[in-house]
Design a protein around this motif. Structure first.
Motif, PDB file in Angstrom:
ATOM      1  N   VAL A   1       0.851  -1.188   0.000  1.00 45.12           N
ATOM      2  CA  VAL A   1       0.000   0.000   0.000  1.00 45.12           C
ATOM      3  C   VAL A   1       0.884   1.233   0.000  1.00 45.12           C
ATOM      4  O   VAL A   1       1.765   1.381   0.854  1.00 45.12           O
ATOM      5  CB  VAL A   1      -0.949   0.018   1.227  1.00 45.12           C
ATOM      6  N   TRP A   2       0.637   2.102  -0.967  1.00 43.75           N
ATOM      7  CA  TRP A   2       1.359   3.365  -1.096  1.00 43.75           C
ATOM      8  C   TRP A   2       0.406   4.518  -0.821  1.00 43.75           C
ATOM      9  O   TRP A   2      -0.745   4.491  -1.243  1.00 43.75           O
ATOM     10  CB  TRP A   2       1.908   3.524  -2.520  1.00 43.75           C
ATOM     11  N   GLN A   3       0.923   5.540  -0.166  1.00 45.43           N
ATOM     12  CA  GLN A   3       0.162   6.766   0.053  1.00 45.43           C
ATOM     13  C   GLN A   3       0.880   7.897  -0.666  1.00 45.43           C
ATOM     14  O   GLN A   3       2.065   8.131  -0.436  1.00 45.43           O
ATOM     15  CB  GLN A   3       0.060   7.089   1.534  1.00 45.43           C
ATOM     16  N   VAL A   4       0.147   8.578  -1.530  1.00 49.15           N
ATOM     17  CA  VAL A   4       0.661   9.775  -2.188  1.00 49.15           C
ATOM     18  C   VAL A   4       0.125  10.960  -1.402  1.00 49.15           C
ATOM     19  O   VAL A   4      -1.090  11.102  -1.259  1.00 49.15           O
ATOM     20  CB  VAL A   4       0.209   9.853  -3.664  1.00 49.15           C
ATOM     21  N   PRO A   5       1.016  11.807  -0.853  1.00 44.00           N
ATOM     22  CA  PRO A   5       0.526  12.967  -0.098  1.00 44.00           C
ATOM     23  C   PRO A   5      -0.466  13.788  -0.934  1.00 44.00           C
ATOM     24  O   PRO A   5      -0.269  13.997  -2.131  1.00 44.00           O
ATOM     25  CB  PRO A   5       1.802  13.748   0.203  1.00 44.00           C
TER      26      PRO A   5
END
Length: 185
Positions: free
Chosen positions: A135-139
């Motif tokens: 899981v990646w979070q892009v600000p």
């Protein structure tokens, strides 16, 4: 009469120095009427970041998640139809992610909403068996800047080095530093 999808075309010039992937993928995007520029551009980012080093078993392609709930935002199917990589965009529920882990070799999520931390804190404990999941979070500020690059016909340079992604269109450039919430790759 239903509103039809808007067609976008994107030509990427990918130089991923972290994974040693250099390619020029092109894609046609059927943007659902309810999809925002921000979500569409996160799909384009996910396409670039998930592009396989070895394309002998196919490539990552945009799927029909907005029309068909059984499909992800993107997927890499090999030539026999097996799903190699399932990519969702946004904040899918834990049941969908566990099902995706059962159907594919690898699952990635690209979350970009400001509520990502709340979403992830609510489902992370339910996904302890999901060893195929990243899981990646892009600000949010970065995803909103990325959305400003959206055009009906795009040529985008995507450069990845030391975990930082630069996406530019020749006039503007956006720096993106995705945060890995979980995953090995």
């Amino acid at each position: 009469m239903a509103i039809k999808a808007t067609i976008y075309k994107a030509q990427l010039q990918l130089a991923d120095m972290d994974r040693h992937v250099y390619a020029d993928p092109q894609t046609t995007i059927a943007r659902h009427p309810s999809e925002t520029d921000e979500r569409m551009m996160i799909r384009v980012l996910a396409l670039a970041m998930g592009w396989p080093a070895d394309t002998s078993e196919g490539t990552l392609e945009l799927a029909k998640d907005m029309w068909d709930t059984d499909e992800p935002a993107l997927w890499h199917k090999n030539f026999t139809g097996d799903i190699r990589h399932w990519v969702d965009v946004g904040q899918p529920d834990d049941k969908r992610l566990m099902k995706a882990c059962g159907r594919s070799d690898k699952v990635s999520v690209w979350a970009f909403q400001s509520s990502t931390n709340v979403w992830w804190n609510n489902i992370a404990g339910k996904l302890v068996r999901a060893d195929k999941l990243t899981v990646w979070q892009v600000p949010t500020e970065q995803s909103q800047e990325l959305a400003k690059l959206a055009q009906r016909s795009m040529v985008l340079q995507v450069t990845v080095q030391d975990g930082t992604v630069w996406v530019g269109d020749g006039d503007r450039s956006v720096e993106i530093t995705p945060v890995k919430l979980v995953g090995a790759d």
